[in-house]
Design an enzyme around this catalytic site. Sequence first.
Site, PDB file in Angstrom:
ATOM      1  N   HIS A  58       0.842  -1.204   0.000  1.00  0.00           N
ATOM      2  CA  HIS A  58       0.000   0.000   0.000  1.00  0.00           C
ATOM      3  C   HIS A  58       0.879   1.257   0.000  1.00  0.00           C
ATOM      4  O   HIS A  58       0.691   2.160  -0.822  1.00  0.00           O
ATOM      5  CB  HIS A  58      -0.907  -0.004   1.236  1.00  0.00           C
ATOM      6  CG  HIS A  58      -1.746   1.235   1.374  1.00  0.00           C
ATOM      7  ND1 HIS A  58      -3.035   1.308   0.915  1.00  0.00           N
ATOM      8  CD2 HIS A  58      -1.461   2.458   1.907  1.00  0.00           C
ATOM      9  CE1 HIS A  58      -3.519   2.519   1.153  1.00  0.00           C
ATOM     10  NE2 HIS A  58      -2.579   3.235   1.758  1.00  0.00           N
ATOM     11  N   GLU A  59       1.840   1.287   0.919  1.00  0.00           N
ATOM     12  CA  GLU A  59       2.731   2.450   0.989  1.00  0.00           C
ATOM     13  C   GLU A  59       3.621   2.533  -0.254  1.00  0.00           C
ATOM     14  O   GLU A  59       3.952   3.631  -0.714  1.00  0.00           O
ATOM     15  CB  GLU A  59       3.581   2.377   2.250  1.00  0.00           C
ATOM     16  CG  GLU A  59       2.790   2.409   3.547  1.00  0.00           C
ATOM     17  CD  GLU A  59       1.897   3.636   3.666  1.00  0.00           C
ATOM     18  OE1 GLU A  59       2.298   4.712   3.174  1.00  0.00           O
ATOM     19  OE2 GLU A  59       0.786   3.517   4.220  1.00  0.00           O
ATOM     20  N   HIS A  90       1.920   4.503  -2.955  1.00  0.00           N
ATOM     21  CA  HIS A  90       2.097   5.950  -2.824  1.00  0.00           C
ATOM     22  C   HIS A  90       3.480   6.372  -3.331  1.00  0.00           C
ATOM     23  O   HIS A  90       3.618   7.365  -4.050  1.00  0.00           O
ATOM     24  CB  HIS A  90       1.967   6.366  -1.356  1.00  0.00           C
ATOM     25  CG  HIS A  90       0.592   6.211  -0.790  1.00  0.00           C
ATOM     26  ND1 HIS A  90      -0.524   6.732  -1.407  1.00  0.00           N
ATOM     27  CD2 HIS A  90       0.151   5.612   0.347  1.00  0.00           C
ATOM     28  CE1 HIS A  90      -1.596   6.458  -0.676  1.00  0.00           C
ATOM     29  NE2 HIS A  90      -1.214   5.771   0.390  1.00  0.00           N
TER      30      HIS A  90
END
Length: 402
Positions: free
Chosen positions: A20-21, A24
Amino acid sequence: MGIVGIALFALGIAASIALHEAGHMVAARAFGMRVRRYFIGFGPKVWSATRGHTEYGLAALPFGGFCDIAGMTANDRLTAEELPHAMHSKPAWQRVVVMLGGVAMNVVLAMAITYFVAVFAAIPNPYADRTPRVGELVCAADQAADGTFEACDGPGPAQRAGVQVGDEILAVDGRRVEAFSQVRDVVSARPGEEVRLTLRRAGEELTVPVVVEAVDRYSQATGQRVSAGAIGVTSAPVENAMASFGPLEAVPATARLTGQMVDATWEGLLSFPGKIPGVMASIFGAERDVNGPVSVIGASRVGGELVQRSMWESFWMMLASLNLFLALFNLVPLPPLDGGHIAVIAYERMRDWLRRARGLAPGGAVDYTALMPLTYAMAALLLTIGVFVMVADVVNPVRIFG
């Protein structure tokens, strides 16, 4: 409890958060933004290493992660070197894409898991008819301490009301139901009351009022009997409930099942606040809702049970569902979640559009210091809820196998 399974599912959760990170980070770099730190976990630093302009690391509390992008807000202090790469100076659409990068990564991961399970094992058949259907009509029996049902005779409440084997249950008290568990939950909570079942029989719909009978059920949490409702109906098995697909067939099947899982996850998010009191009560001995929220601890325990029983398809599909939950939860438009940042960007665009319509110059970036009280309040609320759920998962864990 399978320790290996617990460790594997915990690792899967950590990988989901890390990806998820990473979503980004990849999106930010694609638009020329500077990523200062990429960490898994919060709190004290356990390990880190710097590569280029980014510090990669692990923190002591494995409850999330973060990707520190320079200039994520206008209040962020920047060095002269970082200034050209500040996120807040980039176009709004690029900032939105960066905030959606983590969500997109979780969705892609959920679909990838589902696809490979569909090809190499079996997934819940997205084309199966799961309309609740009456399989058997029985009397309403009390439950013994060992989990078995005590003897009873005669017709049960549903049979006395005219329900027949093969009837499809479309709604309870006018509210549509899509799974037999929804019927069971409503009936169980209403001993002694009347419920109105909307049925489909031979292509025609009819409504049948049924008086719910009060029966005793055994509580695993307290070791005591509790009163619950029953109408004497069992569910007919779903035909072709699980299915395998070839590499090409699995593509539309994965898309369809993912859509169904997103709908179910969204309904779960909407019901989330209402389930918190039940979680808190379970800490003090109340019955734990198997469909209620769980923490990393609880999810890993369930993963361990699945591995212990060699239920690998369920293990992987549970991890896919977790990724969809992470995706949708992060879209909630409140800080400090990704959706909160997107809401601020949308506010800036709407405000500037209105200002231009009035012949005024754009208003500039939002001052995030004004949002700090809300951010801190939301963070404290999420942390408090998380602590309560973790305590419940230790003292009264969800047991899917009894």
